[in-house]
Design a protein around this motif. Structure first.
Motif, PDB file in Angstrom:
ATOM      1  N   SER A 131     -10.679  -0.707  -1.206  1.00  0.00           N
ATOM      2  CA  SER A 131     -10.304   0.207  -2.279  1.00  0.00           C
ATOM      3  C   SER A 131      -9.582  -0.547  -3.383  1.00  0.00           C
ATOM      4  O   SER A 131      -9.315  -1.746  -3.275  1.00  0.00           O
ATOM      5  CB  SER A 131      -9.479   1.402  -1.791  1.00  0.00           C
ATOM      6  OG  SER A 131      -8.237   0.995  -1.278  1.00  0.00           O
TER       7      SER A 131
ATOM      8  N   THR B 270      -9.649   5.558  -3.535  1.00  0.00           N
ATOM      9  CA  THR B 270     -10.960   5.350  -2.935  1.00  0.00           C
ATOM     10  C   THR B 270     -11.879   6.501  -3.278  1.00  0.00           C
ATOM     11  O   THR B 270     -11.440   7.645  -3.430  1.00  0.00           O
ATOM     12  CB  THR B 270     -10.852   5.200  -1.406  1.00  0.00           C
ATOM     13  OG1 THR B 270     -12.168   4.984  -0.859  1.00  0.00           O
ATOM     14  CG2 THR B 270     -10.252   6.433  -0.750  1.00  0.00           C
TER      15      THR B 270
ATOM     16  N   ARG C 285       0.810  -1.217   0.000  1.00  0.00           N
ATOM     17  CA  ARG C 285       0.000   0.000   0.000  1.00  0.00           C
ATOM     18  C   ARG C 285       0.847   1.272   0.000  1.00  0.00           C
ATOM     19  O   ARG C 285       1.531   1.584   0.965  1.00  0.00           O
ATOM     20  CB  ARG C 285      -0.924  -0.036   1.216  1.00  0.00           C
ATOM     21  CG  ARG C 285      -2.087   0.918   1.184  1.00  0.00           C
ATOM     22  CD  ARG C 285      -3.077   0.565   2.285  1.00  0.00           C
ATOM     23  NE  ARG C 285      -3.786  -0.667   1.974  1.00  0.00           N
ATOM     24  CZ  ARG C 285      -4.958  -0.732   1.340  1.00  0.00           C
ATOM     25  NH1 ARG C 285      -5.528   0.401   0.941  1.00  0.00           N
ATOM     26  NH2 ARG C 285      -5.556  -1.867   1.098  1.00  0.00           N
TER      27      ARG C 285
ATOM     28  N   TYR D 297      -3.554   2.926  -3.502  1.00  0.00           N
ATOM     29  CA  TYR D 297      -4.939   2.462  -3.560  1.00  0.00           C
ATOM     30  C   TYR D 297      -5.849   3.684  -3.589  1.00  0.00           C
ATOM     31  O   TYR D 297      -5.767   4.534  -2.695  1.00  0.00           O
ATOM     32  CB  TYR D 297      -5.279   1.610  -2.336  1.00  0.00           C
ATOM     33  CG  TYR D 297      -4.678   0.230  -2.315  1.00  0.00           C
ATOM     34  CD1 TYR D 297      -5.497  -0.903  -2.406  1.00  0.00           C
ATOM     35  CD2 TYR D 297      -3.307   0.042  -2.178  1.00  0.00           C
ATOM     36  CE1 TYR D 297      -4.955  -2.182  -2.369  1.00  0.00           C
ATOM     37  CE2 TYR D 297      -2.758  -1.235  -2.133  1.00  0.00           C
ATOM     38  CZ  TYR D 297      -3.586  -2.337  -2.230  1.00  0.00           C
ATOM     39  OH  TYR D 297      -3.044  -3.596  -2.189  1.00  0.00           O
TER      40      TYR D 297
ATOM     41  N   ALA E 240      -6.346  -0.770  -6.024  1.00  0.00           N
ATOM     42  CA  ALA E 240      -4.985  -0.344  -6.340  1.00  0.00           C
ATOM     43  C   ALA E 240      -4.885  -0.044  -7.837  1.00  0.00           C
ATOM     44  O   ALA E 240      -5.320  -0.832  -8.673  1.00  0.00           O
ATOM     45  CB  ALA E 240      -3.976  -1.409  -5.952  1.00  0.00           C
TER      46      ALA E 240
ATOM     47  N   THR F 262      -7.688  -5.630  -7.157  1.00  0.00           N
ATOM     48  CA  THR F 262      -8.679  -5.672  -6.083  1.00  0.00           C
ATOM     49  C   THR F 262      -8.273  -6.759  -5.095  1.00  0.00           C
ATOM     50  O   THR F 262      -8.165  -6.502  -3.915  1.00  0.00           O
ATOM     51  CB  THR F 262     -10.091  -5.924  -6.636  1.00  0.00           C
ATOM     52  OG1 THR F 262     -10.101  -7.150  -7.381  1.00  0.00           O
ATOM     53  CG2 THR F 262     -10.531  -4.785  -7.528  1.00  0.00           C
TER      54      THR F 262
END
Length: 300
Positions: A260, A160, A51, A158, A262, A252
């Motif tokens: 969220s 969102t 992340r 990621y 990526a 995903t």
């Protein structure tokens, strides 16, 4: 108590705020008007799923951690043991040194020295900067050694749009081709997306599809950038890549689903250091030569 990702550096411009970490030059958070555009993690947490991390001197996977270069077979540590691959480079879990810092920007530097499976020395810098135009990331890598080195770069943010489930998110990926892979997520062939679930050009909701998919043959706007767009209600998020970013990975993943999506800008596809359908994306840096690339995020 020390955070697992070391020092935390905040940069701010108006309603745009990002936090970058000492370990990995990792983009931990990015918010606009208090709303998350990049979904990261808390300062006390250990990074999972790559992340926000910087992936170099190669992104994605190298088959068996092995590749030929300059007449020698190189053998990297298998950092994805389940699939017997080397994954996401050598710079994720090391300290990056701050070289410049302002209210709205920070530049960090790392050196990668010769080691098992890696033949040379490179110095890389990453600059994160926020403005009313969004977040921009500039990466520069220079071969400061005496031998040629292979090179590739990606990042792993990621995005969102305030979703409770990614099924509801509308996503647009301007790619005409995708990479078919085997059960180890290694290249088989590059194929057209036409008529397949991998075709994300229409901006439809994602639905139940799970993706860990690399895309190429990217449609670019007049400024030379491609743009991946996510939308849900009145929320939007967009990630762009410059001309050096010739691939996009959309992830995903079942274990991260609903956390969220990526969107990874990449200079090359998976296993690019080996002969095969992605090999032409490998960059070779001669001594003294540099790579520079840019990508960015906007949202509301």
């Amino acid at each position: 108590m020390t955070n697992p990702t070391g020092e935390q550096y905040e940069i701010v411009s108006g309603e745009h705020r990002a936090v970058i970490t000492e370990v990995g030059a990792t983009l931990r958070t990015y918010t606009v008007e208090g709303r998350h555009v990049v979904r990261g993690f808390e300062a006390h947490e250990v990074i999972k799923g790559g992340r926000g991390m910087q992936l170099l001197p190669w992104p994605n996977r190298i088959r068996d951690g092995r590749y030929p270069f300059d007449g020698t077979t190189q053998q990297l540590a298998l950092t994805e043991p389940k699939r017997h691959n080397a994954i996401h480079g050598l710079a994720r879990h090391v300290v990056w040194t701050v070289t410049e810092q302002a209210a709205d920007a920070i530049t960090q530097r790392v050196r990668i020295y010769p080691q098992s499976g890696w033949p040379g020395t490179i110095e890389a810098t990453v600059t994160h900067q926020v403005s009313e135009r969004g977040l921009q990331v500039t990466v520069r890598a220079t071969n400061i050694g005496s031998t040629d080195v292979p090179f590739g770069y990606a990042s792993h943010p990621y995005l969102t749009v305030g979703e409770e489930t990614v099924d509801d998110v509308s996503i647009t990926v301007p790619a005409a081709s995708y990479l078919e892979v085997d059960d180890r997520l290694l290249p088989v062939r590059v194929s057209p997306v036409d008529g397949l679930p991998e075709d994300l050009r229409s901006g439809a909701p994602l639905g139940p599809t799970n993706l860990d998919t690399a895309y190429t043959d990217l449609e670019r706007d007049e400024d030379g950038r491609w743009r991946v767009r996510l939308a849900l209600g009145d929320r939007q998020a967009e990630l762009w890549g410059d001309s050096t970013m010739t691939w996009i990975q959309i992830f995903t993943g079942e274990s991260f689903r609903n956390l969220s999506i990526a969107v990874e800008p990449m200079t090359c596809g998976p296993d690019a250091f080996n002969p095969g359908p992605t090999h032409e994306g490998m960059i070779v840096l001669a001594p003294g030569k540099s790579y520079t690339g840019r990508w960015g995020v906007t949202g509301q």
